[in-house]
Design a protein around this motif. Sequence first.
Motif, PDB file in Angstrom:
ATOM      1  N   ALA A  65       0.700  -1.262  -0.497  1.00 13.76           N
ATOM      2  CA  ALA A  65       0.040  -0.268   0.061  1.00 13.76           C
ATOM      3  C   ALA A  65       1.025   1.241  -0.105  1.00 13.76           C
ATOM      4  N   PHE A  66       1.919   1.571   0.566  1.00 12.59           N
ATOM      5  CA  PHE A  66       2.708   2.475   0.805  1.00 12.59           C
ATOM      6  C   PHE A  66       3.761   2.856  -0.974  1.00 12.59           C
ATOM      7  N   VAL A  67       3.963   1.970  -1.136  1.00 10.43           N
ATOM      8  CA  VAL A  67       4.532   1.792  -2.588  1.00 10.43           C
ATOM      9  C   VAL A  67       3.524   2.224  -3.593  1.00 10.43           C
ATOM     10  N   ILE A  68       2.023   1.841  -3.277  1.00  7.73           N
ATOM     11  CA  ILE A  68       1.114   2.212  -4.328  1.00  7.73           C
ATOM     12  C   ILE A  68       0.657   3.624  -3.955  1.00  7.73           C
ATOM     13  N   ALA A  69       0.304   4.046  -2.864  1.00 10.63           N
ATOM     14  CA  ALA A  69       0.943   5.510  -2.355  1.00 10.63           C
ATOM     15  C   ALA A  69       1.657   6.835  -3.001  1.00 10.63           C
ATOM     16  N   VAL A  73       1.132   8.978  -6.145  1.00 15.45           N
ATOM     17  CA  VAL A  73       1.322  10.909  -5.329  1.00 15.45           C
ATOM     18  C   VAL A  73       2.558  10.895  -7.195  1.00 15.45           C
ATOM     19  N   GLY A  74       3.140  10.377  -6.578  1.00 14.05           N
ATOM     20  CA  GLY A  74       4.337  10.847  -7.621  1.00 14.05           C
ATOM     21  C   GLY A  74       4.103  10.750  -9.262  1.00 14.05           C
ATOM     22  N   GLY A  75       3.046  10.023  -9.734  1.00 14.71           N
ATOM     23  CA  GLY A  75       2.465   9.870 -11.283  1.00 14.71           C
ATOM     24  C   GLY A  75       1.492  11.597 -10.729  1.00 14.71           C
ATOM     25  N   ALA A  76       0.988  11.102  -9.753  1.00 12.84           N
ATOM     26  CA  ALA A  76      -0.535  13.043  -9.576  1.00 12.84           C
ATOM     27  C   ALA A  76       1.180  14.133 -10.477  1.00 12.84           C
ATOM     28  N   ILE A  77       2.031  13.911  -9.776  1.00 13.57           N
ATOM     29  CA  ILE A  77       2.691  15.121  -9.726  1.00 13.57           C
ATOM     30  C   ILE A  77       3.304  14.562 -11.054  1.00 13.57           C
ATOM     31  N   MET A  91      -5.188  10.529 -10.351  1.00 14.83           N
ATOM     32  CA  MET A  91      -3.736   8.694 -10.044  1.00 14.83           C
ATOM     33  C   MET A  91      -3.889   9.799  -8.236  1.00 14.83           C
ATOM     34  N   LEU A  92      -4.975  10.452  -7.744  1.00 17.32           N
ATOM     35  CA  LEU A  92      -5.068  10.406  -6.706  1.00 17.32           C
ATOM     36  C   LEU A  92      -7.048  10.133  -6.383  1.00 17.32           C
ATOM     37  N   ILE A  99      -7.798   0.470  -3.110  1.00 19.01           N
ATOM     38  CA  ILE A  99      -6.757  -0.415  -4.050  1.00 19.01           C
ATOM     39  C   ILE A  99      -6.337  -0.454  -2.691  1.00 19.01           C
ATOM     40  N   MET A 100      -5.198   0.384  -2.201  1.00 17.99           N
ATOM     41  CA  MET A 100      -4.041   0.762  -1.015  1.00 17.99           C
ATOM     42  C   MET A 100      -5.462  -0.379   0.308  1.00 17.99           C
TER      43      MET A 100
END
Length: 132
Positions: A65-69, A73-77, A91-92, A99-100
């Motif tokens: 879940a941490f990796v997905i988060a 966030v990286g994809g949204a940025i 993405m957010l 999923i998380m």
Amino acid sequence: MSDESLQRSPEEIALEHAKEWASLPAEHLRIAIKALDARSKRECERALKEMEYRHQLDIAGMAAAFVIALAAVGGAIFFGVRSDLWMAAVMLSPSCFVIMKLFITRTASKSDVLNSGAPINAVTQPGSPPPV
């Protein structure tokens, strides 16, 4: 099991077993207690292994879940910097959080599944505002 043993109370069944055990010689009782002790030890070890396995699953779920988060966030940025605000919003979206939740709790409800598709459905529906 017979139907009458299902209808009796646990106290009655325990009393019946105690009466049966009382009629046994002491040597038989020692052997039976040793066998029960070994059985309970095996059950305890099995329960400990199961708890350890569940703990490992919990840790792996939280890590996933941490990796997905981080990826969301990286994809949204990334999409935000490229001025693709619709993709940044997707993405957010709640689907990322569902999923998380799935990885952390290992359960999914019907409302989670319905909410996860809402942002993508809103973007892809005919008549929706065009992406910027």
